[in-house]
Design a protein around this motif. Sequence first.
Motif, short mmCIF file in Angstrom:
data_model
loop_
_atom_site.label_atom_id
_atom_site.label_comp_id
_atom_site.label_asym_id
_atom_site.label_seq_id
_atom_site.Cartn_x
_atom_site.Cartn_y
_atom_site.Cartn_z
N LEU A 1 -13.04 -1.06 10.99
CA LEU A 1 -12.02 -1.51 10.02
C LEU A 1 -11.77 -0.78 9.31
CD1 LEU A 1 -11.83 -4.35 9.00
CD2 LEU A 1 -13.47 -5.22 8.20
N VAL A 2 -10.31 -1.17 9.01
CA VAL A 2 -9.50 -0.47 7.48
C VAL A 2 -9.11 -1.48 7.59
CG1 VAL A 2 -8.21 0.71 9.04
CG2 VAL A 2 -8.34 1.16 6.80
N PHE A 3 -8.04 -1.93 5.98
CA PHE A 3 -7.46 -2.55 5.41
C PHE A 3 -5.64 -1.92 5.55
CE2 PHE A 3 -11.40 -4.73 4.12
CZ PHE A 3 -11.13 -6.14 5.13
N LEU A 4 -5.23 -2.31 5.45
CA LEU A 4 -3.90 -1.08 4.58
C LEU A 4 -2.91 -1.97 4.42
CD1 LEU A 4 -1.97 1.41 4.57
CD2 LEU A 4 -0.95 0.41 7.06
N PRO A 5 -3.17 -2.49 2.58
CA PRO A 5 -2.17 -2.70 1.60
C PRO A 5 -0.73 -2.41 1.60
CG PRO A 5 -4.42 -2.06 0.76
CD PRO A 5 -4.24 -0.93 1.81
N ILE A 6 0.26 -3.40 1.40
CA ILE A 6 1.95 -2.89 1.90
C ILE A 6 2.74 -3.62 0.33
CG2 ILE A 6 2.41 -3.79 3.35
CD1 ILE A 6 4.33 -1.72 4.13
N GLY A 7 3.17 -3.08 0.38
CA GLY A 7 4.11 -4.30 -1.72
C GLY A 7 5.23 -3.30 -1.47
N PRO A 8 6.45 -4.23 -1.86
CA PRO A 8 7.52 -3.75 -1.68
C PRO A 8 7.74 -3.03 -4.12
CG PRO A 8 7.78 -5.74 -2.59
CD PRO A 8 6.57 -5.51 -1.68
N THR A 9 7.98 -2.08 -4.10
CA THR A 9 8.52 -2.52 -5.16
C THR A 9 9.70 -3.16 -5.78
OG1 THR A 9 8.12 0.21 -5.71
CG2 THR A 9 9.80 -0.18 -7.36
N GLU A 10 9.91 -4.15 -6.35
CA GLU A 10 10.59 -4.94 -5.90
C GLU A 10 10.39 -6.03 -7.40
OE1 GLU A 10 11.25 -8.78 -3.14
OE2 GLU A 10 9.92 -8.39 -4.37
N VAL A 11 12.01 -6.34 -8.18
CA VAL A 11 11.83 -6.91 -9.01
C VAL A 11 11.43 -8.46 -8.97
CG1 VAL A 11 13.42 -8.42 -10.39
CG2 VAL A 11 14.06 -6.03 -9.52
N HIS A 12 10.29 -8.74 -9.95
CA HIS A 12 9.89 -10.05 -10.19
C HIS A 12 9.93 -10.71 -11.10
CE1 HIS A 12 7.75 -9.16 -6.53
NE2 HIS A 12 6.83 -9.99 -6.33
N GLY A 13 11.15 -11.21 -11.94
CA GLY A 13 11.76 -12.24 -12.89
C GLY A 13 12.03 -10.96 -13.47
N ARG A 14 12.03 -11.47 -14.79
CA ARG A 14 12.06 -10.86 -16.52
C ARG A 14 10.77 -10.70 -16.74
NH1 ARG A 14 16.37 -11.11 -12.81
NH2 ARG A 14 18.62 -10.94 -14.06
N HIS A 15 9.57 -10.92 -16.20
CA HIS A 15 8.15 -10.86 -16.98
C HIS A 15 7.12 -10.10 -15.86
CE1 HIS A 15 8.09 -13.68 -13.98
NE2 HIS A 15 6.09 -14.24 -13.97
N LEU A 16 7.25 -9.66 -14.72
CA LEU A 16 6.25 -8.65 -14.06
C LEU A 16 7.17 -7.80 -13.39
CD1 LEU A 16 5.43 -12.11 -12.31
CD2 LEU A 16 4.29 -11.07 -14.32
N PRO A 17 5.89 -6.38 -13.55
CA PRO A 17 5.68 -5.67 -13.32
C PRO A 17 6.67 -5.06 -11.59
CG PRO A 17 3.95 -5.52 -13.32
CD PRO A 17 4.71 -7.16 -13.81
N MET A 18 7.72 -4.35 -11.42
CA MET A 18 7.76 -4.21 -9.87
C MET A 18 6.89 -3.38 -8.85
SD MET A 18 11.67 -2.96 -10.31
CE MET A 18 12.38 -3.52 -11.77
N MET A 19 5.25 -3.23 -9.36
CA MET A 19 4.17 -2.95 -8.40
C MET A 19 3.72 -4.29 -8.28
SD MET A 19 1.55 -2.05 -11.82
CE MET A 19 0.17 -1.81 -10.52
N THR A 20 4.27 -5.45 -8.85
CA THR A 20 3.30 -6.42 -8.68
C THR A 20 2.94 -7.00 -7.02
OG1 THR A 20 4.20 -7.94 -10.15
CG2 THR A 20 3.51 -9.25 -8.24
N ASP A 21 3.79 -6.83 -6.11
CA ASP A 21 2.98 -7.33 -4.42
C ASP A 21 2.13 -6.07 -4.21
OD1 ASP A 21 5.15 -9.63 -4.84
OD2 ASP A 21 6.00 -8.73 -3.92
N SER A 22 2.72 -5.00 -4.71
CA SER A 22 1.22 -3.73 -3.99
C SER A 22 0.70 -3.91 -4.83
CB SER A 22 2.17 -2.05 -4.33
OG SER A 22 2.56 -2.38 -5.55
N ALA A 23 0.23 -4.33 -5.74
CA ALA A 23 -1.47 -4.26 -6.83
C ALA A 23 -1.93 -6.21 -5.76
CB ALA A 23 -0.97 -4.66 -8.13
N CYS A 24 -1.20 -6.80 -6.05
CA CYS A 24 -1.52 -7.89 -5.16
C CYS A 24 -2.65 -7.54 -4.18
CB CYS A 24 -0.90 -9.34 -5.20
SG CYS A 24 -0.10 -9.56 -7.18
N ALA A 25 -1.97 -7.43 -3.15
CA ALA A 25 -1.97 -6.26 -2.02
C ALA A 25 -3.77 -5.85 -1.73
CB ALA A 25 -1.08 -6.51 -1.27
N GLN A 26 -3.43 -4.66 -3.20
CA GLN A 26 -4.62 -3.77 -3.06
C GLN A 26 -5.74 -4.74 -3.59
OE1 GLN A 26 -4.18 0.36 -4.69
NE2 GLN A 26 -5.85 -0.17 -6.58
#
Length: 264
Positions: free
Chosen positions: A23-48
């Motif tokens: 078994l292996v987990f593969l997290p993925i998320g973009p470097t993407e704008v999240h409003g004016r208050h969150l960093p670009m890493m939000t989706d990848s950090a949350c996936a991880q």
Amino acid sequence: MSLHYLANMNTDEVKVLQQKTSLVFLPIGPTEVHGRHLPMMTDSACAQEMAAQTAIKLQEEGIESLLAPTIPHCLADLANEEVGNITLRFATVANLIEDICVGLAKWGFTHIMVVCGHGEPRNMQAIAEGLRQASVRNNALKAAISDWFPKSVPLLNQVCKEAHPEWDLHAGEAETSQMMYLYPELVDTQALTKLEPNWKGEHLFDCIAAGKETMADCGAPLTYFGDPRIGTPETGKRVFALYADIIAEEVRTLLGLSPSSRQG
């Protein structure tokens, strides 16, 4: 107990884990704008973090897993008019997923759970295409994309406090809370106080289906939906726990465990 992060392991450590799990987990998320208050890493950090918390939950049941390095880029076209956003082409995402999964399966990690923090439909289609391509090259591969997002929507009212958590689809209370829990120093609290609730997320997927190509055209000129102002670290912790429960059940299904083998 400790988790097994491939990037932190040497080859002998991987050989030992080979004997314990496929078994292996593969997290993925973009470097993407999240409003004016969150960093670009939000989706990848949350996936991880979702993958890690699920791995912990399963480890407590005696199921070991490998955590592949988080992919910090994918298809993120809707926010690509915003400064700093990076998107990949459909074929690039598909080919990237294909090659990584084939590489993991080569060493015996054939049960792959992709945990994607970004639900843009074309991105999910690209990931699915990558898994299809990988399965053609290695027919022993058994992979799935977690459906944590649609499965969690009816349950978010149990953990979120905003009026319409079901329309909180990007950088709202849920993701803001998750980042407050993970990286509070990266949440711009001054920008956060200026954001009014935006419930246009109710129509997001209809807008995408109708051919709308930007967040602004979909009702989010500041690239957020929901009510991010009321996010808290405590809510973030509960949101992660909810997602981990969902993904863990998906993993048990992927591994072919019978209902009697499952906890609860």
